[in-house]
Design a protein around this motif. Structure first.
Motif, PDB file in Angstrom:
ATOM      1  N   GLY A 130       9.845  -9.888  -3.811  1.00  0.00           N
ATOM      2  CA  GLY A 130       8.704  -9.196  -4.405  1.00  0.00           C
ATOM      3  C   GLY A 130       7.493  -9.164  -3.489  1.00  0.00           C
ATOM      4  N   ALA A 131       7.634  -9.664  -2.268  1.00  0.00           N
ATOM      5  CA  ALA A 131       6.496  -9.770  -1.357  1.00  0.00           C
ATOM      6  C   ALA A 131       5.825  -8.423  -1.113  1.00  0.00           C
ATOM      7  CB  ALA A 131       6.949 -10.382  -0.033  1.00  0.00           C
ATOM      8  N   LEU A 132       6.600  -7.360  -0.973  1.00  0.00           N
ATOM      9  CA  LEU A 132       6.053  -6.036  -0.690  1.00  0.00           C
ATOM     10  C   LEU A 132       6.025  -5.145  -1.922  1.00  0.00           C
ATOM     11  CD1 LEU A 132       7.524  -5.147   2.830  1.00  0.00           C
ATOM     12  CD2 LEU A 132       5.265  -6.047   2.247  1.00  0.00           C
ATOM     13  N   TYR A 133       6.090  -5.759  -3.101  1.00  0.00           N
ATOM     14  CA  TYR A 133       6.001  -4.954  -4.317  1.00  0.00           C
ATOM     15  C   TYR A 133       4.529  -4.629  -4.575  1.00  0.00           C
ATOM     16  CZ  TYR A 133       5.999  -3.532  -9.197  1.00  0.00           C
ATOM     17  OH  TYR A 133       5.803  -2.843 -10.364  1.00  0.00           O
ATOM     18  N   ASN A 134       4.160  -3.392  -4.315  1.00  0.00           N
ATOM     19  CA  ASN A 134       2.791  -2.916  -4.487  1.00  0.00           C
ATOM     20  C   ASN A 134       2.796  -1.496  -5.034  1.00  0.00           C
ATOM     21  OD1 ASN A 134       1.387  -5.165  -3.121  1.00  0.00           O
ATOM     22  ND2 ASN A 134       2.349  -4.383  -1.256  1.00  0.00           N
ATOM     23  N   HIS A 135       1.630  -1.057  -5.470  1.00  0.00           N
ATOM     24  CA  HIS A 135       1.440   0.367  -5.722  1.00  0.00           C
ATOM     25  C   HIS A 135       1.630   1.086  -4.382  1.00  0.00           C
ATOM     26  CE1 HIS A 135      -0.672   4.161  -6.496  1.00  0.00           C
ATOM     27  NE2 HIS A 135      -0.543   3.906  -7.788  1.00  0.00           N
ATOM     28  N   PRO A 136       2.275   2.259  -4.369  1.00  0.00           N
ATOM     29  CA  PRO A 136       2.516   2.954  -3.093  1.00  0.00           C
ATOM     30  C   PRO A 136       1.245   3.172  -2.263  1.00  0.00           C
ATOM     31  CG  PRO A 136       3.772   3.981  -4.848  1.00  0.00           C
ATOM     32  CD  PRO A 136       2.892   2.964  -5.512  1.00  0.00           C
ATOM     33  N   LEU A 137       0.120   3.451  -2.936  1.00  0.00           N
ATOM     34  CA  LEU A 137      -1.127   3.663  -2.201  1.00  0.00           C
ATOM     35  C   LEU A 137      -1.595   2.363  -1.559  1.00  0.00           C
ATOM     36  CD1 LEU A 137      -3.391   5.522  -1.332  1.00  0.00           C
ATOM     37  CD2 LEU A 137      -4.556   5.047  -3.506  1.00  0.00           C
ATOM     38  N   GLU A 138      -1.449   1.245  -2.266  1.00  0.00           N
ATOM     39  CA  GLU A 138      -1.814  -0.038  -1.685  1.00  0.00           C
ATOM     40  C   GLU A 138      -0.909  -0.379  -0.505  1.00  0.00           C
ATOM     41  OE1 GLU A 138      -2.130  -4.823  -2.682  1.00  0.00           O
ATOM     42  OE2 GLU A 138      -1.909  -3.389  -4.320  1.00  0.00           O
ATOM     43  N   GLY A 139       0.374  -0.121  -0.650  1.00  0.00           N
ATOM     44  CA  GLY A 139       1.286  -0.373   0.453  1.00  0.00           C
ATOM     45  C   GLY A 139       0.903   0.420   1.686  1.00  0.00           C
ATOM     46  N   LEU A 140       0.468   1.675   1.470  1.00  0.00           N
ATOM     47  CA  LEU A 140       0.044   2.514   2.587  1.00  0.00           C
ATOM     48  C   LEU A 140      -1.234   1.979   3.222  1.00  0.00           C
ATOM     49  CD1 LEU A 140       0.354   5.144   4.247  1.00  0.00           C
ATOM     50  CD2 LEU A 140      -1.005   6.291   2.477  1.00  0.00           C
ATOM     51  N   LEU A 141      -2.225   1.633   2.402  1.00  0.00           N
ATOM     52  CA  LEU A 141      -3.526   1.205   2.910  1.00  0.00           C
ATOM     53  C   LEU A 141      -3.475  -0.174   3.565  1.00  0.00           C
ATOM     54  CD1 LEU A 141      -5.902   2.379   0.029  1.00  0.00           C
ATOM     55  CD2 LEU A 141      -5.718   3.341   2.317  1.00  0.00           C
ATOM     56  N   LEU A 142      -2.916  -1.157   2.861  1.00  0.00           N
ATOM     57  CA  LEU A 142      -2.947  -2.531   3.361  1.00  0.00           C
ATOM     58  C   LEU A 142      -1.906  -2.780   4.441  1.00  0.00           C
ATOM     59  CD1 LEU A 142      -4.774  -3.065   0.811  1.00  0.00           C
ATOM     60  CD2 LEU A 142      -3.744  -5.333   0.768  1.00  0.00           C
ATOM     61  N   ASP A 143      -0.667  -2.492   4.131  1.00  0.00           N
ATOM     62  CA  ASP A 143       0.423  -2.871   5.024  1.00  0.00           C
ATOM     63  C   ASP A 143       0.676  -1.852   6.127  1.00  0.00           C
ATOM     64  OD1 ASP A 143       1.015  -5.277   3.608  1.00  0.00           O
ATOM     65  OD2 ASP A 143       1.970  -4.065   2.061  1.00  0.00           O
ATOM     66  N   THR A 144       0.853  -0.593   5.739  1.00  0.00           N
ATOM     67  CA  THR A 144       1.237   0.410   6.727  1.00  0.00           C
ATOM     68  C   THR A 144       0.098   0.737   7.682  1.00  0.00           C
ATOM     69  OG1 THR A 144       2.766   1.340   5.085  1.00  0.00           O
ATOM     70  CG2 THR A 144       2.270   2.686   7.023  1.00  0.00           C
TER      71      THR A 144
END
Length: 266
Positions: A147-161
Protein backbone atom coordinates in the motif's frame (compact mmCIF):
# COMPACT_ATOMS: atom_id res chain seq x y z
CA UNK A 1 38.89 -3.99 -26.11
CA UNK A 2 35.34 -3.08 -25.01
CA UNK A 3 32.58 -5.54 -24.36
CA UNK A 4 29.34 -4.78 -26.10
CA UNK A 5 26.29 -4.27 -23.89
CA UNK A 6 24.40 -6.87 -25.90
CA UNK A 7 26.95 -9.47 -24.81
CA UNK A 8 26.78 -8.35 -21.18
CA UNK A 9 23.02 -8.71 -21.27
CA UNK A 10 22.96 -12.12 -22.85
CA UNK A 11 22.53 -10.90 -26.41
CA UNK A 12 19.31 -9.05 -25.58
CA UNK A 13 19.72 -5.29 -25.61
CA UNK A 14 17.92 -3.63 -22.71
CA UNK A 15 18.54 0.10 -22.49
CA UNK A 16 19.30 1.87 -19.24
CA UNK A 17 16.22 4.01 -19.85
CA UNK A 18 13.98 0.94 -20.04
CA UNK A 19 15.55 -0.58 -16.94
CA UNK A 20 15.17 2.73 -15.09
CA UNK A 21 11.48 2.70 -15.94
CA UNK A 22 10.60 -0.95 -15.37
CA UNK A 23 12.93 -2.20 -12.63
CA UNK A 24 11.54 -0.01 -9.79
CA UNK A 25 8.08 -1.42 -10.53
CA UNK A 26 9.37 -4.98 -10.40
CA UNK A 27 11.28 -4.19 -7.20
CA UNK A 28 8.11 -2.74 -5.64
CA UNK A 29 6.06 -5.91 -6.06
CA UNK A 30 8.87 -8.34 -5.27
CA UNK A 31 9.93 -6.51 -2.09
CA UNK A 32 6.38 -5.91 -0.86
CA UNK A 33 5.64 -9.55 -1.66
CA UNK A 34 8.42 -10.61 0.70
CA UNK A 35 6.83 -8.54 3.44
CA UNK A 36 3.47 -10.14 2.75
CA UNK A 37 5.10 -13.51 3.44
CA UNK A 38 6.35 -12.13 6.77
CA UNK A 39 3.02 -10.55 7.66
CA UNK A 40 2.06 -13.35 10.05
CA UNK A 41 4.96 -12.58 12.39
CA UNK A 42 2.82 -11.05 15.13
CA UNK A 43 5.79 -10.56 17.45
CA UNK A 44 7.24 -7.99 15.06
CA UNK A 45 4.09 -6.19 13.92
CA UNK A 46 3.26 -2.58 14.86
CA UNK A 47 -0.45 -3.45 14.58
CA UNK A 48 -2.20 -6.81 14.69
CA UNK A 49 -3.35 -8.55 11.55
CA UNK A 50 -6.90 -8.13 12.85
CA UNK A 51 -6.43 -4.36 13.03
CA UNK A 52 -5.04 -4.35 9.50
CA UNK A 53 -8.13 -6.16 8.23
CA UNK A 54 -10.70 -4.21 10.25
CA UNK A 55 -9.43 -0.63 10.60
CA UNK A 56 -8.42 0.10 7.03
CA UNK A 57 -11.04 1.89 4.94
CA UNK A 58 -10.13 0.43 1.56
CA UNK A 59 -9.95 -3.14 0.27
CA UNK A 60 -6.63 -4.63 -0.79
CA UNK A 61 -8.04 -5.16 -4.29
CA UNK A 62 -8.64 -1.41 -4.60
CA UNK A 63 -5.15 -0.73 -3.26
CA UNK A 64 -3.57 -2.94 -5.93
CA UNK A 65 -5.58 -1.21 -8.66
CA UNK A 66 -4.58 2.22 -7.36
CA UNK A 67 -0.90 1.35 -7.22
CA UNK A 68 -0.90 -0.14 -10.72
CA UNK A 69 -2.53 3.02 -12.08
CA UNK A 70 0.15 5.17 -10.49
CA UNK A 71 2.90 2.96 -11.87
CA UNK A 72 1.47 3.26 -15.38
CA UNK A 73 1.58 7.05 -15.07
CA UNK A 74 5.13 6.92 -13.70
CA UNK A 75 6.24 4.75 -16.61
CA UNK A 76 4.81 7.16 -19.17
CA UNK A 77 6.44 10.19 -17.51
CA UNK A 78 9.78 8.37 -17.17
CA UNK A 79 9.73 7.38 -20.85
CA UNK A 80 9.06 10.99 -21.88
CA UNK A 81 11.71 12.31 -19.49
CA UNK A 82 14.42 9.98 -20.77
CA UNK A 83 13.50 10.80 -24.38
CA UNK A 84 13.65 14.56 -23.77
CA UNK A 85 16.89 14.59 -21.79
CA UNK A 86 18.58 12.16 -24.17
CA UNK A 87 21.20 11.10 -21.61
CA UNK A 88 23.65 8.38 -22.63
CA UNK A 89 24.09 6.08 -19.65
CA UNK A 90 27.14 4.31 -21.10
CA UNK A 91 29.23 7.41 -21.76
CA UNK A 92 28.07 8.95 -18.50
CA UNK A 93 29.23 5.94 -16.57
CA UNK A 94 32.68 6.11 -18.17
CA UNK A 95 33.13 9.81 -17.41
CA UNK A 96 32.04 9.92 -13.79
CA UNK A 97 33.65 8.24 -10.86
CA UNK A 98 32.23 6.73 -7.71
CA UNK A 99 32.36 9.94 -5.66
CA UNK A 100 30.45 11.84 -8.32
CA UNK A 101 27.80 9.12 -8.33
CA UNK A 102 27.50 9.32 -4.54
CA UNK A 103 27.11 13.09 -4.74
CA UNK A 104 24.41 12.77 -7.39
CA UNK A 105 22.47 10.21 -5.39
CA UNK A 106 22.69 12.31 -2.23
CA UNK A 107 21.53 15.45 -4.07
CA UNK A 108 18.62 13.48 -5.53
CA UNK A 109 17.65 12.26 -2.05
CA UNK A 110 17.68 15.82 -0.67
CA UNK A 111 15.64 17.18 -3.59
CA UNK A 112 13.04 14.39 -3.35
CA UNK A 113 12.81 14.80 0.43
CA UNK A 114 12.36 18.57 0.17
CA UNK A 115 9.73 18.39 -2.56
CA UNK A 116 7.73 15.67 -0.82
CA UNK A 117 7.88 17.29 2.63
CA UNK A 118 6.39 20.61 1.52
CA UNK A 119 3.85 19.08 -0.87
CA UNK A 120 2.84 16.46 1.68
CA UNK A 121 2.50 19.01 4.46
CA UNK A 122 0.45 21.36 2.29
CA UNK A 123 -1.95 18.55 1.41
CA UNK A 124 -2.62 18.15 5.12
CA UNK A 125 -3.00 21.88 5.77
CA UNK A 126 -5.29 22.58 2.82
CA UNK A 127 -8.67 21.12 3.77
CA UNK A 128 -9.85 20.81 0.18
CA UNK A 129 -6.73 18.96 -0.95
CA UNK A 130 -6.81 16.68 2.07
CA UNK A 131 -10.49 15.81 1.71
CA UNK A 132 -10.46 15.20 -2.03
CA UNK A 133 -6.91 13.94 -2.65
CA UNK A 134 -4.58 13.07 0.21
CA UNK A 135 -7.19 11.41 2.43
CA UNK A 136 -7.17 8.50 -0.05
CA UNK A 137 -3.71 7.46 1.20
CA UNK A 138 -4.87 7.76 4.81
CA UNK A 139 -7.59 5.21 4.25
CA UNK A 140 -4.71 2.95 5.25
CA UNK A 141 -4.91 3.54 8.98
CA UNK A 142 -2.74 0.45 9.42
CA UNK A 143 -0.12 0.65 6.64
CA UNK A 144 1.18 -2.43 4.85
CA UNK A 145 3.93 -2.92 2.30
CA UNK A 146 2.14 -2.96 -1.06
CA UNK A 147 0.00 0.00 0.00
CA UNK A 148 3.05 2.28 0.01
CA UNK A 149 2.13 3.89 -3.34
CA UNK A 150 -1.62 3.83 -2.83
CA UNK A 151 -2.56 7.46 -3.50
CA UNK A 152 -5.01 9.57 -5.41
CA UNK A 153 -3.69 9.63 -9.02
CA UNK A 154 -3.11 13.40 -8.82
CA UNK A 155 -1.11 13.01 -5.61
CA UNK A 156 0.93 10.22 -7.15
CA UNK A 157 1.71 12.51 -10.08
CA UNK A 158 2.60 15.54 -7.93
CA UNK A 159 4.53 13.94 -5.07
CA UNK A 160 6.13 10.84 -6.51
CA UNK A 161 6.33 11.24 -10.27
CA UNK A 162 7.17 14.95 -10.50
CA UNK A 163 9.30 14.74 -7.36
CA UNK A 164 11.29 11.91 -8.89
CA UNK A 165 11.65 13.79 -12.18
CA UNK A 166 13.02 16.86 -10.36
CA UNK A 167 15.48 14.70 -8.41
CA UNK A 168 16.66 13.11 -11.66
CA UNK A 169 17.05 16.39 -13.52
CA UNK A 170 18.70 18.54 -10.85
CA UNK A 171 21.06 15.86 -9.57
CA UNK A 172 22.47 15.36 -13.05
CA UNK A 173 22.37 11.59 -12.78
CA UNK A 174 22.39 9.36 -15.83
CA UNK A 175 19.65 6.84 -16.69
CA UNK A 176 21.99 4.14 -15.40
CA UNK A 177 22.36 5.89 -12.03
CA UNK A 178 18.60 6.38 -11.91
CA UNK A 179 18.12 2.60 -11.96
CA UNK A 180 19.83 2.39 -8.59
CA UNK A 181 18.28 5.56 -7.16
CA UNK A 182 14.64 4.82 -7.99
CA UNK A 183 14.97 1.16 -7.05
CA UNK A 184 16.44 2.16 -3.69
CA UNK A 185 13.76 4.84 -3.15
CA UNK A 186 11.11 2.22 -3.94
CA UNK A 187 12.54 -0.26 -1.42
CA UNK A 188 12.74 2.49 1.21
CA UNK A 189 9.12 3.57 0.66
CA UNK A 190 7.84 0.00 0.87
CA UNK A 191 9.86 -0.54 4.03
CA UNK A 192 8.38 2.59 5.63
CA UNK A 193 4.86 1.20 5.12
CA UNK A 194 5.56 -2.45 5.94
CA UNK A 195 4.05 -2.32 9.44
CA UNK A 196 6.83 -4.48 10.85
CA UNK A 197 9.78 -3.82 13.14
CA UNK A 198 12.25 -6.54 12.27
CA UNK A 199 15.49 -6.98 14.24
CA UNK A 200 18.59 -6.12 12.25
CA UNK A 201 16.71 -4.15 9.58
CA UNK A 202 19.35 -1.73 8.26
CA UNK A 203 16.71 0.84 7.30
CA UNK A 204 15.68 1.09 10.95
CA UNK A 205 19.29 1.40 12.04
CA UNK A 206 20.47 3.94 9.46
CA UNK A 207 17.33 6.05 8.95
CA UNK A 208 15.25 7.79 11.61
CA UNK A 209 12.53 7.93 8.97
CA UNK A 210 11.34 4.32 9.20
CA UNK A 211 8.23 2.16 9.61
CA UNK A 212 7.61 3.25 13.22
CA UNK A 213 8.16 6.92 12.39
CA UNK A 214 5.72 6.80 9.49
CA UNK A 215 3.22 4.72 11.45
CA UNK A 216 2.88 7.67 13.83
CA UNK A 217 1.84 9.86 10.90
CA UNK A 218 -0.88 7.41 9.82
CA UNK A 219 -2.56 7.61 13.23
CA UNK A 220 -5.06 10.40 13.99
CA UNK A 221 -2.90 11.96 16.70
CA UNK A 222 0.09 12.10 14.34
CA UNK A 223 -1.56 13.53 11.24
CA UNK A 224 -0.01 16.97 11.87
CA UNK A 225 3.45 15.53 12.39
CA UNK A 226 6.13 13.46 10.67
CA UNK A 227 5.54 14.68 7.12
CA UNK A 228 9.09 13.78 6.03
CA UNK A 229 9.48 11.07 3.40
CA UNK A 230 11.14 8.96 2.20
CA UNK A 231 14.69 9.33 3.54
CA UNK A 232 15.46 11.89 6.25
CA UNK A 233 13.57 13.65 9.08
CA UNK A 234 15.47 16.92 8.59
CA UNK A 235 12.57 19.14 7.56
CA UNK A 236 10.35 17.87 10.38
CA UNK A 237 13.06 18.76 12.90
CA UNK A 238 13.81 22.18 11.39
CA UNK A 239 10.16 23.23 11.10
CA UNK A 240 8.85 21.74 14.34
CA UNK A 241 6.67 18.96 12.92
CA UNK A 242 8.70 16.09 14.38
CA UNK A 243 6.79 13.96 16.89
CA UNK A 244 9.08 12.10 19.29
CA UNK A 245 8.01 8.57 20.14
CA UNK A 246 9.10 5.42 21.90
CA UNK A 247 8.94 1.93 20.46
CA UNK A 248 7.27 -0.14 23.17
CA UNK A 249 7.05 -3.93 23.24
CA UNK A 250 3.45 -5.00 23.88
CA UNK A 251 2.73 -7.73 26.48
CA UNK A 252 0.63 -9.69 23.98
CA UNK A 253 3.39 -9.54 21.37
CA UNK A 254 4.50 -7.06 18.78
CA UNK A 255 5.39 -3.39 19.14
CA UNK A 256 3.71 -0.04 19.42
CA UNK A 257 5.12 3.27 18.24
CA UNK A 258 3.92 5.32 21.19
CA UNK A 259 4.14 9.12 20.80
CA UNK A 260 5.30 11.49 23.48
CA UNK A 261 2.27 12.21 25.69
CA UNK A 262 2.65 16.00 25.51
CA UNK A 263 2.64 15.96 21.72
CA UNK A 264 -0.27 13.51 21.64
CA UNK A 265 -2.40 15.82 23.77
CA UNK A 266 -1.76 18.91 21.64
Amino acid sequence: MSIDNDVLRGGLHVSDELLGTILPIVVYWVYSGLYCLLGGMENYRLHTKKDEDEKNLVTKKEVVKGVLLQQVVQSIVATILFAVTGNDGDSEGNQHGFLVLVRQLFVAMVILDTWQYFMHRYMHQNKFLYKHIHSQHHRLVVPYAFGALYNHPLEGLLLDTIGGALAFLFSGMSPRASIFFFSFATIKTVDDHCGLWLPGNLFHIVFKNNSAYHDIHHQLYGSKYNFSQPFFVTWDRILGTYMPYALVEKPEGGYEARPDKDCKDD
